[in-house]
Design an enzyme around this catalytic site. Structure first.
Site, PDB file in Angstrom:
ATOM      1  N   ASP A   1       0.844  -1.201   0.000  1.00 52.76           N
ATOM      2  CA  ASP A   1       0.000   0.000   0.000  1.00 52.76           C
ATOM      3  C   ASP A   1       0.877   1.249   0.000  1.00 52.76           C
ATOM      4  OD1 ASP A   1      -2.159  -1.686   0.203  1.00 52.76           O
ATOM      5  OD2 ASP A   1      -2.351  -1.448   2.387  1.00 52.76           O
TER       6      ASP A   1
HETATM    7  N1  URA Z   1      -1.265  -5.946   3.863  1.00 50.17           N
HETATM    8  C1  URA Z   1      -1.755  -4.698   3.881  1.00 50.17           C
HETATM    9  O1  URA Z   1      -2.776  -4.431   4.483  1.00 50.17           O
HETATM   10  N2  URA Z   1      -1.075  -3.732   3.214  1.00 50.17           N
HETATM   11  C2  URA Z   1       0.088  -3.959   2.569  1.00 50.17           C
HETATM   12  O2  URA Z   1       0.671  -3.039   2.007  1.00 50.17           O
HETATM   13  C3  URA Z   1       0.595  -5.271   2.561  1.00 50.17           C
HETATM   14  C4  URA Z   1      -0.107  -6.242   3.223  1.00 50.17           C
END
Ligand code: URA
Length: 244
Positions: A108
């Site tokens: 993310d």
């Molecule tokens: N899980 C999440 O919630 N975000 C990420 O970036 C990676 C795994």
């Protein structure tokens, strides 16, 4: 300028012909030719795809595949292009740009940590294929105490907001105070998976960083935004977990 062209000295550096200074020397000495013509200026642009570059008459083989480890900083998106946002490829040094790298999976925008960048589609597929269950470990800070009760629930798998029951995950409690800290290892990669797993336990993720993937650990000497090539040993770790 030809598509994907780069400076001759950068091309030779990425192919392992030494430092920029050393390369300038061998070019000045007349050892380098582009399409059969000796060049004395290491700043000329060449296309690694269309041009034939030789050193002492031997063709320089630009490597086919490149594998980079990025310590992704928060604030950039795991994409190759974006019209508004900074992308993870903005952190790739210029002498790797012609390799057309892409991120292996996504983190993310606000997630930090280990992200592989490669142009090896087969390897990326091996690491991401759902049936391979490649482990991914995250360091997590949440807005509440994390306890062994949560670890036991994660070990059973938890139900996400869309009704999906996750595979069992390993939670290691690091700090069980008001702002809990833990490491969570998951074996799949659903959208926002870690955040949604903690949400299902009534907690919000405040900070998320990937610290390992498929046996490969984030190099702690890499500052956010820094990249380096994987070592042969690290390549072996990925291979063992099904990366090829
Ligand atoms: N899980 C999440 O919630 N975000 C990420 O970036 C990676 C795994």
């Amino acid at each position: 300028m030809k598509k994907n062209s780069i400076r001759l000295d950068k091309f030779l550096a990425s192919a392992g012909y030494g430092s920029r200074k050393e390369i300038k020397g061998i070019v000045r000495d007349g050892k380098v030719a582009v399409n059969g013509q000796t060049v004395k200026d290491s700043s000329v642009h060449v296309s690694p795809v269309d041009d034939t570059v030789t050193v002492d008459g031997l063709q320089v083989l630009s490597r086919e595949f490149v594998y980079l480890m990025l310590n992704k900083p928060a604030g950039c998106v795991s994409a190759t292009t974006d019209t508004r946002e900074q992308t993870v490829l903005d952190f790739v040094p210029e002498n790797y740009r012609h390799f057309e790298l892409f991120p292996v999976g996504r983190l993310d925008k606000d997630t930090e940590g280990l992200l592989l960048l490669t142009n090896d589609g087969k390897m990326a597929h091996g690491l991401l294929a759902p049936k391979k269950h490649v482990p991914k470990t995250y360091f997590v800070k949440v807005n509440g105490p994390v306890t062994e009760v949560h670890a036991a629930k994660m070990a059973q798998g938890v139900v996400l907001d869309d009704g999906y029951l996750t595979r069992p995950a390993a939670l290691r409690v690091l700090e069980s105070g008001d702002n809990g800290e833990a490491e969570l290892t998951i074996y799949e990669g659903k959208f926002h998976q870690v955040k949604r797993m903690f949400k299902s336990l009534g907690m919000e993720v405040l900070y998320l960083k990937r610290i390992a993937m498929g046996g490969l650990s984030l190099d702690i000497s890499l500052q956010p935004g820094e990249v380096r090539e994987l070592t042969p040993e690290e390549m072996g770790l990925l291979k063992n977990c099904g990366g090829y």
